[in-house]
Design a protein around this motif. Structure first.
Motif, PDB file in Angstrom:
ATOM      1  N   ARG A  19       0.850  -1.340   0.062  1.00 54.85           N
ATOM      2  CA  ARG A  19       0.096   0.076   0.008  1.00 54.85           C
ATOM      3  C   ARG A  19       0.829   1.208  -0.113  1.00 54.85           C
ATOM      4  O   ARG A  19       1.650   1.469   0.950  1.00 54.85           O
ATOM      5  N   ALA A  20       0.865   1.965  -1.140  1.00 58.53           N
ATOM      6  CA  ALA A  20       1.723   2.988  -1.205  1.00 58.53           C
ATOM      7  C   ALA A  20       0.756   4.510  -0.721  1.00 58.53           C
ATOM      8  O   ALA A  20      -0.405   4.329  -0.525  1.00 58.53           O
ATOM      9  N   SER A  21       1.473   5.648  -0.458  1.00 60.64           N
ATOM     10  CA  SER A  21       0.778   6.819  -0.067  1.00 60.64           C
ATOM     11  C   SER A  21      -0.118   6.630   1.228  1.00 60.64           C
ATOM     12  O   SER A  21      -1.296   6.647   1.172  1.00 60.64           O
ATOM     13  N   VAL A  22       0.589   5.963   2.296  1.00 59.07           N
ATOM     14  CA  VAL A  22       0.047   5.775   3.570  1.00 59.07           C
ATOM     15  C   VAL A  22      -0.622   6.979   4.192  1.00 59.07           C
ATOM     16  O   VAL A  22      -1.670   6.738   5.006  1.00 59.07           O
ATOM     17  N   GLY A  23       0.315   8.052   4.065  1.00 53.36           N
ATOM     18  CA  GLY A  23       0.010   9.265   4.923  1.00 53.36           C
ATOM     19  C   GLY A  23      -1.585   9.783   4.510  1.00 53.36           C
ATOM     20  O   GLY A  23      -2.513   9.140   3.794  1.00 53.36           O
ATOM     21  N   ASP A  25      -4.085  11.192   3.113  1.00 52.64           N
ATOM     22  CA  ASP A  25      -4.354  11.679   1.932  1.00 52.64           C
ATOM     23  C   ASP A  25      -5.814  11.739   1.633  1.00 52.64           C
ATOM     24  O   ASP A  25      -6.065  12.026   0.515  1.00 52.64           O
ATOM     25  N   THR A  76       3.093   8.484   8.827  1.00 54.61           N
ATOM     26  CA  THR A  76       4.479   8.995   8.240  1.00 54.61           C
ATOM     27  C   THR A  76       5.117   8.210   7.105  1.00 54.61           C
ATOM     28  O   THR A  76       6.112   8.529   6.634  1.00 54.61           O
ATOM     29  N   LEU A  77       4.727   6.977   7.298  1.00 58.07           N
ATOM     30  CA  LEU A  77       5.391   5.843   6.053  1.00 58.07           C
ATOM     31  C   LEU A  77       4.892   6.200   4.886  1.00 58.07           C
ATOM     32  O   LEU A  77       3.977   6.769   4.254  1.00 58.07           O
ATOM     33  N   ASP A  78       5.956   5.906   3.961  1.00 59.81           N
ATOM     34  CA  ASP A  78       5.621   5.871   2.386  1.00 59.81           C
ATOM     35  C   ASP A  78       4.813   4.916   1.846  1.00 59.81           C
ATOM     36  O   ASP A  78       4.162   4.882   0.951  1.00 59.81           O
ATOM     37  N   THR A  79       5.183   3.774   2.381  1.00 61.54           N
ATOM     38  CA  THR A  79       4.645   2.425   1.994  1.00 61.54           C
ATOM     39  C   THR A  79       4.241   1.623   3.299  1.00 61.54           C
ATOM     40  O   THR A  79       5.057   1.798   4.307  1.00 61.54           O
TER      41      THR A  79
END
Length: 91
Positions: A19-23, A25, A76-79
């Motif tokens: 899962r990308a874009s965890v922030g 969004d 804060t994670l990227d993925t």
């Protein structure tokens, strides 16, 4: 699975679906929209009486900011690998 339930799946590979874009969004809040939930198989398989309390908690957590506080490290994670797997069969 070791019980043979995957015996009908043709040979292939299993990939990790990261899962990308965890922030933060905005995707989490979209789950409050019935049109979005209609496209989420797990939520469509459960009856409304089962889903409603969780949606109410989610709405409250988003409004109060407690979701962000509770999950600040993850946001804060990227993925992130949350266990989803994609099974790709050989043709």
């Amino acid at each position: 699975m070791t019980d043979g339930s995957w015996s009908a799946v043709p040979p292939g590979r299993t990939d990790t679906a990261v899962r990308a874009s965890v922030g933060n969004d905005g995707r989490t809040s979209t789950k409050l929209d019935p049109r979005v939930r209609a496209g989420i198989s797990l939520l469509t398989q459960a009856d409304e009486d089962t889903v409603a309390p969780g949606l109410a908690r989610l709405a409250n957590d988003l409004e109060s900011g407690s979701r962000h506080t509770r999950h600040a490290e993850v946001l804060t994670l990227d993925t992130i690998d949350v266990g989803y797997r994609l099974i790709v069969a050989d043709s």
